[in-house]
Design an enzyme around this catalytic site. Structure first.
Site, PDB file in Angstrom:
ATOM      1  N   PHE A   1      54.099  53.862  76.960  1.00  0.00           N
ATOM      2  CA  PHE A   1      53.376  53.044  77.734  1.00  0.00           C
ATOM      3  C   PHE A   1      53.499  52.677  79.246  1.00  0.00           C
ATOM      4  CE2 PHE A   1      56.578  50.523  75.901  1.00  0.00           C
ATOM      5  CZ  PHE A   1      57.090  49.763  76.777  1.00  0.00           C
TER       6      PHE A   1
ATOM      7  N   HIS B   1      67.790  50.267  72.314  1.00  0.00           N
ATOM      8  CA  HIS B   1      66.826  50.773  73.289  1.00  0.00           C
ATOM      9  C   HIS B   1      65.450  49.942  73.028  1.00  0.00           C
ATOM     10  CE1 HIS B   1      65.113  52.810  69.867  1.00  0.00           C
ATOM     11  NE2 HIS B   1      64.396  53.555  70.854  1.00  0.00           N
ATOM     12  N   GLY B   2      65.509  49.243  72.093  1.00  0.00           N
ATOM     13  CA  GLY B   2      63.990  48.727  71.676  1.00  0.00           C
ATOM     14  C   GLY B   2      64.060  47.833  70.601  1.00  0.00           C
TER      15      GLY B   2
ATOM     16  N   ASP C   1      62.315  64.092  72.114  1.00  0.00           N
ATOM     17  CA  ASP C   1      62.111  63.424  73.452  1.00  0.00           C
ATOM     18  C   ASP C   1      63.396  63.292  74.125  1.00  0.00           C
ATOM     19  OD1 ASP C   1      60.482  63.116  75.123  1.00  0.00           O
ATOM     20  OD2 ASP C   1      59.520  61.131  74.347  1.00  0.00           O
TER      21      ASP C   1
ATOM     22  N   ASN D   1      54.649  55.816  71.362  1.00  0.00           N
ATOM     23  CA  ASN D   1      54.902  54.401  71.679  1.00  0.00           C
ATOM     24  C   ASN D   1      54.987  54.195  73.045  1.00  0.00           C
ATOM     25  OD1 ASN D   1      57.314  55.866  71.826  1.00  0.00           O
ATOM     26  ND2 ASN D   1      58.505  54.431  70.433  1.00  0.00           N
TER      27      ASN D   1
END
Lengths: 136, 468
Positions: B206, B391-392, B97, B204
Site C-alpha cells: 500500500f 515487521h507489522g 518477496d 498487503n
C-alpha cells in the site's frame, strides 16, 4: 476424473488437487491455480500457447515446478493458462504445451508456488492427490 | 504443540527447549505475550520455528517476533542467524518477496492544514502509483538498465534524477547491497521484473497517508523530525515478480544440490546449501540483486508519491525520507558465536522481521485502517534478537475467511466514515486486508517495547490508503 478445491490458510491460499492419473492431477492443479488468479478477460479471442519443459527431483517437485513455470509465464505474458497438453510426463521430467487467454489483470496476486506440505499420494479411491500452498 | 511445551522465560519471552524434538540444534524463542499465545497454538507456525532450529550452523536460538504467523518453511516473523563459515543459507528464510519493506516520508504540514485536500491526495496517489496484480509501470527497462538497477539499487534511480542523496543516506544499507551480481539472476526473473519498477502490486502492499497521533518519546521524535498531527506517508512493497522468481529458481536449484552436501531438512521449503558453496554464494548474490530492485522500486515510487503530492497539495514540500527498512532479507552481520562466544560473521535471515540496530528508526505498519508505529532500535536487540524486531501486525484470519466474513464495499464505507479516504483497485482485495484479519498492532508494539528490543517513539493514524 479430476477435481480441485481452494482451502483456507492464515496468510496464503492452499489448494487441494486430485486426479485419477498423474496427468489429470497436473491438469486439476493448473485449473485450480487459474481459479485462484481470477483473471479479468475482456477478449476471449486472444489465445496464447507456450512450450515448456523441465526436470525435477521427484514427481511432487515436478508438479510444483510445473506450476511455478506456468505462473512465471502468466506474469510475463499477462495471460492465464488453464489448459495443458503433455508431450512427455514422467516422475521427474515434463514437456508440454500450455495454453490460455490474455488477461487484463488478476484479482489475486500469487507470488509463488511453494513445496510446503506438498506430497503426491494415492487416496483410498485410488486417485492421486496433494495440497499445494501458494504464497500470496 | 501445546502450551505446556513452552517455557516462560519472562512475561514476553517463551522458549521451546531443544528437548522438544530430537533434530533441533538450538532452542527456539518467541517474543510474545501470554494472551497472544492461544491463537498461535491453533496453527503450524510454532512447528515451523522448530523446523528452523534444525538448520545446519544455526546460532543461539531460532527466533520469532510477536507478529509471528503461519508461513511456509520459516514462519512469517522468523529470524535465524547462521554461521557464515560452517552454516547454510536458506532462500525460504528470506521469502519470495525479497526485500519487501517499508519507508516513511515526512512532510512539514499538520493534518488540519490539508484536511480538505486528503481525498484529492488519495486520488492523486492512486493515479500516479501503478498498482494491481500483473500491472506494469510507466517504463520498461532495457537489459542494460535492469542490470544496473540490480547492481546499484536505489543509487541508480537517484542518479537518474528520481531522488536525492538524502534519500540514500536514510535507507537501510544505503539502498544497495554491494554483493549483488545481475548475472546470477535468471532471464525469467528479469522478464518478470522488466516493466514492474515503480509499481506496488497487490496483496498487503500500500501507500498510506498518516497523521502523527500520539508521541511517546518527545526527545527522539524531535530528533527524527516528527511532531504531533504531522502528515507522513508510508510506502510498503517489495521486489515484485523479479524477487519472487529469484527465490523460486534458487529453491529449486538447492533442492537438487542438498544431497551433495548431506543436508536433510523437515520441510522442502527450507531448502538450504552451505553459505560458502557455489549454490549458496550464487543465491546470496542474486538475492542481493533482488533486494536492490526492491530499494530501487521504493525509490521510484517515492518520486511518484512526490509528484502526486505536488498535484494535490502543491509545490514546496520535500517529503523527506525518515528511513527505509527491509522485511525479507539475509544480511551478513557479526555476533558472538554459540560455541566459542567469539564474534563471528553470521548470515542473519529475517523473514517478515525488521532490523532494529540501536538508534535506528524502526517502522512497524499496522493493518489497513489501524495505527502504525515508529520506534527506535535498542541495544537489547543485539543481545536478544540479532538486532531484529517485528515487521507489522501479522495475519490472524485467512484470506478466504476474510472475504467470506467481510464485504469490501461495507469496509470501504466504514473506513471512509472513520475519516480514511480509500482508493483500491479490488473490493475483494480490500476485504482480504481488513483490520479484523490481523493481530492487534498495539499488542505487537507493546511486546517489542517491553522486551526492550525497540522503544515506541510515535503512533500514526491513517487518513488515506491506496492499494491495488
Amino acid at each position: 476424473m479430476r477435481a480441485h478445491q481452494i482451502l483456507s490458510h492464515t496468510a496464503d491460499v492452499r489448494l487441494r488437487a486430485e486426479g485419477s492419473t498423474i496427468e489429470e492431477l497436473f491438469c486439476a492443479a493448473l485449473e485450480g491455480m487459474a481459479e485462484i488468479q481470477s483473471a479479468r478477460i475482456t477478449n476471449h479471442e486472444l489465445r496464447i500457447t507456450k512450450n515448456i519443459n523441465m526436470k525435477s527431483v521427484d514427481r511432487t517437485a515436478l508438479l510444483i515446478d510445473f506450476l511455478s513455470e506456468v505462473l512465471a509465464q502468466s506474469q510475463i505474458e499477462k495471460a492465464v493458462f488453464d489448459t495443458v497438453a503433455f508431450v512427455k510426463l514422467t516422475n521427474t521430467e515434463l514437456e508440454a504445451e500450455i495454453s490460455g487467454e490474455r488477461a487484463e489483470g488478476f484479482a489475486e496476486d500469487i507470488k509463488a508456488v511453494t513445496y510446503h506440505g506438498a506430497e503426491i499420494v494415492q487416496n483410498s479411491a485410488g486417485n492421486y492427490e496433494t495440497t499445494i500452498l501458494f504464497d500470496i | 504443540m501445546k502450551k505446556e511445551d513452552l517455557i516462560k522465560i519472562n512475561d514476553y519471552t517463551w522458549e521451546i527447549p531443544k528437548s522438544y524434538r530430537h533434530d533441533m540444534r538450538v532452542p527456539a524463542r518467541i517474543f510474545i505475550s501470554e494472551k497472544m499465545i492461544g491463537k498461535l497454538l491453533e496453527e503450524e507456525a510454532l512447528e515451523q520455528v522448530v523446523n528452523v532450529a534444525t538448520l545446519p550452523g544455526i546460532q543461539k536460538y531460532s527466533l520469532a517476533m510477536p507478529d509471528i504467523h503461519w508461513g511456509y518453511g520459516f514462519a512469517v516473523g522468523g529470524v535465524a542467524a547462521v554461521d557464515a563459515e560452517h552454516g547454510v543459507i536458506s532462500p525460504g528464510g528470506i521469502g519470495f518477496d525479497i526485500n519487501c519493506g517499508v519507508r516513511l516520508l515526512k512532510t512539514h504540514v499538520r493534518y488540519d492544514e490539508i484536511k480538505e485536500k486528503i481525498p484529492a491526495l488519495a486520488s492523486a496517489l492512486y493515479k500516479e502509483v501503478p498498482s494491481g496484480v500483473g500491472r506494469g509501470g510507466q517504463m520498461t527497462l532495457s537489459e542494460k538498465e535492469l542490470d544496473e538497477v540490480l547492481e546499484r539499487g536505489a543509487e541508480k534511480i537517484v542518479a537518474d534524477g528520481y531522488g536525492t542523496q538524502h534519500d540514500l543516506k536514510h535507507c537501510e544499507s544505503g539502498g544497495r547491497l554491494p554483493e549483488a551480481d545481475a548475472t546470477k539472476v535468471s532471464k525469467t526473473a528479469k522478464a518478470r521484473g522488466r516493466d514492474q519498477l515503480g509499481t506496488i502490486g497487490a496483496g498487503n502492499h500500500f501507500v498510506e497517508v498518516d497523521r502523527v497521533d500520539e508521541i511517546y518519546d518527545e526527545q527522539t521524535a524531535k530528533e527524527f523530525g516528527l511532531f504531533k498531527d504531522q502528515i507522513v506517508i508510508l510506502i510498503h512493497c517489495g521486489s515484485r515478480g523479479l524477487g519472487h522468481q529469484i527465490a523460486t529458481d534458487y529453491i529449486k536449484r538447492m533442492l537438487v544440490a542438498m544431497p551433495k552436501y548431506g543436508i536433510t531438512l523437515p520441510d522442502r521449503q527450507l531448502a538450504a546449501c552451505p553459505f560458502t558453496s557455489p549454490e549458496g554464494q550464487d543465491y546470496y548474490k542474486a538475492m542481493a540483486a533482488g533486494a536492490n530492485f526492491a530499494w530501487a522500486n521504493r525509490q521510484r515510487i517515492t518520486w511518484e508519491v512526490r509528484k502526486a503530492w505536488e498535484h494535490a497539495i502543491g509545490k514546496g514540500e520535500s517529503l523527506e525520507l525518515l528511513y527505509d527498512v527491509a522485511h525479507n532479507i539475509a544480511k551478513t552481520e557479526e555476533y558472538p558465536s554459540t560455541s566459542s562466544g567469539q564474534v563471528k560473521k553470521m548470515v542473519v535471515h529475517r523473514k517478515g522481521a525488521t532490523r532494529a540496530f540501536p538508534g535506528q528508526p524502526v517502522i512497524i505498519p499496522g493493518s489497513m485502517g489501524t495505527h502504525s508505529f515508529v520506534m527506535i532500535g535498542q541495544k537489547e536487540s543485539l543481545e536478544q534478537s540479532f538486532g531484529t524486531t517485528a515487521h507489522g501486525a501479522g495475519r490472524m484470519m485467512s484470506r478466504t475467511q476474510a472475504k467470506h466474513e467481510i464485504r469490501g464495499a461495507e469496509l470501504r464505507e466504514q473506513l471512509e466514515a472513520e475519516g480514511i479516504s480509500v482508493r483500491a483497485g479490488s473490493v475483494a482485495g480490500l476485504a482480504e486486508e481488513a483490520p479484523e484479519a490481523y493481530k492487534d498492532i498495539e499488542d505487537v508494539a507493546d511486546v517489542v517495547h517491553r522486551t526492550g528490543i525497540a522503544r515506541k517513539v510515535v503512533r500514526l493514524r491513517p487518513v488515506a490508503v491506496m492499494k491495488g
